[in-house]
Design a protein around this motif. Structure first.
Motif, mmCIF file in Angstrom:
data_model
loop_
_atom_site.group_PDB
_atom_site.id
_atom_site.type_symbol
_atom_site.label_atom_id
_atom_site.label_comp_id
_atom_site.label_asym_id
_atom_site.label_seq_id
_atom_site.Cartn_x
_atom_site.Cartn_y
_atom_site.Cartn_z
ATOM 1 N N GLY A 1 0.739 -1.371 0.070
ATOM 2 C CA GLY A 1 -0.032 -0.164 0.117
ATOM 3 C C GLY A 1 0.760 1.377 -0.074
ATOM 4 O O GLY A 1 0.257 2.455 -0.437
ATOM 5 N N PHE A 2 2.131 1.338 0.331
ATOM 6 C CA PHE A 2 2.888 2.201 0.579
ATOM 7 C C PHE A 2 3.279 2.580 -0.849
ATOM 8 O O PHE A 2 3.314 3.805 -1.190
ATOM 9 C CB PHE A 2 4.011 2.019 1.248
ATOM 10 N N PHE A 3 3.492 1.709 -1.850
ATOM 11 C CA PHE A 3 3.770 1.790 -3.375
ATOM 12 C C PHE A 3 2.694 1.851 -4.044
ATOM 13 O O PHE A 3 2.907 2.813 -4.935
ATOM 14 C CB PHE A 3 4.790 0.881 -3.745
ATOM 15 N N ASN A 4 1.433 1.509 -3.696
ATOM 16 C CA ASN A 4 0.553 1.316 -4.922
ATOM 17 C C ASN A 4 -0.874 1.061 -4.001
ATOM 18 O O ASN A 4 -1.022 0.091 -3.368
ATOM 19 C CB ASN A 4 0.328 0.477 -5.909
ATOM 20 N N ILE A 5 -1.588 2.225 -3.995
ATOM 21 C CA ILE A 5 -2.824 2.550 -2.778
ATOM 22 C C ILE A 5 -3.996 1.355 -3.223
ATOM 23 O O ILE A 5 -4.580 0.977 -2.435
ATOM 24 C CB ILE A 5 -3.236 3.749 -2.422
ATOM 25 N N LEU A 6 -3.966 0.925 -4.330
ATOM 26 C CA LEU A 6 -5.004 -0.136 -4.971
ATOM 27 C C LEU A 6 -4.868 -1.303 -4.092
ATOM 28 O O LEU A 6 -5.746 -2.169 -3.765
ATOM 29 C CB LEU A 6 -4.968 -0.342 -6.408
ATOM 30 N N PHE A 7 -3.578 -1.726 -3.813
ATOM 31 C CA PHE A 7 -3.366 -2.909 -2.698
ATOM 32 C C PHE A 7 -4.004 -2.707 -1.690
ATOM 33 O O PHE A 7 -4.196 -3.956 -0.808
ATOM 34 C CB PHE A 7 -2.029 -3.350 -2.606
ATOM 35 N N ALA A 8 -4.609 -1.792 -1.141
ATOM 36 C CA ALA A 8 -5.164 -1.459 0.139
ATOM 37 C C ALA A 8 -6.643 -2.284 0.098
ATOM 38 O O ALA A 8 -7.036 -2.868 1.102
ATOM 39 C CB ALA A 8 -5.531 -0.067 0.340
ATOM 40 N N TRP A 9 -7.023 -2.553 -1.200
ATOM 41 C CA TRP A 9 -8.335 -3.219 -1.069
ATOM 42 C C TRP A 9 -8.140 -4.592 -0.631
ATOM 43 O O TRP A 9 -9.048 -5.437 -0.127
ATOM 44 C CB TRP A 9 -8.771 -3.600 -2.643
ATOM 45 N N LEU A 10 -6.961 -5.188 -0.766
ATOM 46 C CA LEU A 10 -6.782 -6.568 -0.374
ATOM 47 C C LEU A 10 -7.064 -6.879 1.563
ATOM 48 O O LEU A 10 -7.165 -7.969 1.727
ATOM 49 C CB LEU A 10 -5.191 -7.132 -0.624
ATOM 50 N N GLY A 11 -7.161 -5.690 1.960
ATOM 51 C CA GLY A 11 -7.350 -5.627 3.253
ATOM 52 C C GLY A 11 -8.777 -6.311 3.752
ATOM 53 O O GLY A 11 -8.753 -6.592 4.979
ATOM 54 N N LEU A 12 -9.636 -6.204 2.614
ATOM 55 C CA LEU A 12 -11.109 -6.467 2.991
ATOM 56 C C LEU A 12 -11.054 -7.989 3.280
ATOM 57 O O LEU A 12 -11.992 -8.464 3.816
ATOM 58 C CB LEU A 12 -11.845 -6.374 1.575
ATOM 59 N N ILE A 13 -9.991 -8.851 2.836
ATOM 60 C CA ILE A 13 -10.058 -10.298 3.213
ATOM 61 C C ILE A 13 -10.038 -10.200 4.555
ATOM 62 O O ILE A 13 -10.588 -11.175 5.129
ATOM 63 C CB ILE A 13 -8.630 -10.658 2.657
ATOM 64 N N ASP A 14 -9.189 -9.531 5.287
ATOM 65 C CA ASP A 14 -9.271 -9.466 6.740
ATOM 66 C C ASP A 14 -10.552 -9.103 7.344
ATOM 67 O O ASP A 14 -10.585 -9.157 8.796
ATOM 68 C CB ASP A 14 -8.095 -8.772 7.459
ATOM 69 N N PHE A 15 -11.293 -8.488 6.868
ATOM 70 C CA PHE A 15 -12.698 -7.900 7.128
ATOM 71 C C PHE A 15 -13.789 -9.361 6.990
ATOM 72 O O PHE A 15 -14.460 -9.548 7.788
ATOM 73 C CB PHE A 15 -13.281 -6.879 6.386
ATOM 74 N N ILE A 16 -13.402 -9.758 5.676
ATOM 75 C CA ILE A 16 -14.468 -10.571 5.344
ATOM 76 C C ILE A 16 -14.502 -12.325 5.863
ATOM 77 O O ILE A 16 -15.312 -12.760 6.230
ATOM 78 C CB ILE A 16 -14.828 -10.875 3.599
ATOM 79 N N LEU A 17 -13.217 -12.732 6.145
ATOM 80 C CA LEU A 17 -12.844 -14.106 6.556
ATOM 81 C C LEU A 17 -13.495 -14.306 7.825
ATOM 82 O O LEU A 17 -14.077 -15.295 8.238
ATOM 83 C CB LEU A 17 -11.287 -14.144 6.476
ATOM 84 N N PRO A 18 -13.150 -13.265 8.831
ATOM 85 C CA PRO A 18 -13.499 -13.504 10.231
ATOM 86 C C PRO A 18 -15.030 -13.586 10.083
ATOM 87 O O PRO A 18 -15.497 -14.462 11.150
ATOM 88 C CB PRO A 18 -12.761 -12.496 10.969
ATOM 89 N N LEU A 19 -15.569 -12.790 9.264
ATOM 90 C CA LEU A 19 -17.262 -12.781 9.614
ATOM 91 C C LEU A 19 -17.438 -14.018 9.015
ATOM 92 O O LEU A 19 -18.586 -14.634 9.387
ATOM 93 C CB LEU A 19 -17.629 -11.651 8.844
ATOM 94 N N ILE A 20 -16.875 -14.654 7.787
ATOM 95 C CA ILE A 20 -17.552 -15.962 7.290
ATOM 96 C C ILE A 20 -17.244 -16.946 8.291
ATOM 97 O O ILE A 20 -17.957 -17.814 8.507
ATOM 98 C CB ILE A 20 -16.630 -16.319 6.105
ATOM 99 N N PHE A 21 -16.230 -16.987 8.841
ATOM 100 C CA PHE A 21 -15.645 -17.924 10.236
ATOM 101 C C PHE A 21 -16.780 -18.021 11.187
ATOM 102 O O PHE A 21 -17.599 -18.964 11.444
ATOM 103 C CB PHE A 21 -14.344 -17.938 10.609
#
Lengths: 68, 196
Positions: B23-43
């Motif tokens: 995310g420091f180099f390209n902010i679009l990678f910030a979207w990947l953080g959604l994994i850490d939001f969605i996975l715990p909720l799925i579990f």
């Protein structure tokens, strides 16, 4: 017979699972994502979980004496 | 002492570092953080457990490594109110409000009511220029705006976690982590339903 055992205050427990990761005897499991449950027959009262718990929800307690 | 068995998911702390580096180099990678939001909720929703928190949370692992293995934690018990129900749910509410605000800002860029701001906001207050992390992309501006907003949120919460790690115990953050509170809440509701 070991004298002490870990005791979880389930009202305070946040079910993060740090205690289970620390337990050298796999005596702790997280009950349905709600709180840490301790298998008392396995627990030796070492206190590693107590020192790791971020919510201070684990306390070592004296075991009640069993006649054997 | 006996060494515990390591699994592939015991190394997800590396993911936390990789995430912020990308995310420091390209902010679009910030979207990947959604994994850490969605996975715990799925579990939590599908499995009724906190397996994510218990085994997979890269942030929790990172706090443990820095706090315990590197020795950056005072390892002192945190004040009780920090893990009290009102603070946990209060922080969750605050966090969700700020998340909503961020979504609204993204919407405003989407609707053309506001322009893209290439900046990171730390602690919901301090604006840091971050313009090197985004130039042009095939995506519309709102996609980048969400990236900046989401990265701000991830960075801020990690910094709060690091502060409480130093002051108190390694994983003190876990006691009021919004995802943790939410997933435990879901699990408790599910358990009540199951025992009825």
């Amino acid at each position: 017979m070991v004298k002490r055992k870990a005791n979880v205050n389930i009202e305070r427990c946040v079910a993060c699972g740090v205690c289970a990761l620390q337990c050298p005897r796999q005596a702790i499991s997280i009950h349905r994502g709600c709180y840490a449950a301790i298998e008392e027959s396995i627990c030796v009262g070492c206190g590693l979980c107590e020192r790791a718990c971020p919510a201070s929800a684990i306390e070592l307690k004296e075991r009640e004496l069993v006649n054997d | 002492m006996t060494k515990k068995k390591k699994h592939w998911y015991s190394y997800l702390w590396i993911w936390s570092i990789v995430y912020f580096s990308l995310g420091f180099f390209n902010i679009l990678f910030a979207w990947l953080g959604l994994i850490d939001f969605i996975l715990p909720l799925i579990f939590a929703i599908a499995g009724g457990n906190k397996w994510f928190c218990n085994n997979m949370c890269g942030r929790g692992q990172l706090f443990w490594i820095l706090g315990r293995n590197v020795g950056c934690s005072r390892k002192k018990p945190a004040p009780k109110w920090l893990s009290s129900k009102w603070f946990r749910y209060g922080f969750l509410t605050f966090f969700m409000t700020m998340f909503g605000t961020m979504i609204f800002q993204t919407y405003q860029v989407f609707a053309g009511a506001d322009s893209l701001r290439k900046a990171i906001k730390l602690f919901w207050t301090f604006r840091l220029p971050w313009n090197w992390a985004y130039s042009a992309s095939p995506f519309p501006d709102w996609v980048a705006q969400f990236g900046f907003g989401f990265y701000s949120l991830m960075l801020t919460s990690t910094l709060i976690g690091l502060i409480v790690m130093v002051l108190y115990r390694e994983r003190t953050w876990c006691t009021f982590c919004p995802m943790g509170t939410m997933t435990q809440g879901i699990c408790k509701i599910k358990e009540k339903g199951a025992s009825k």
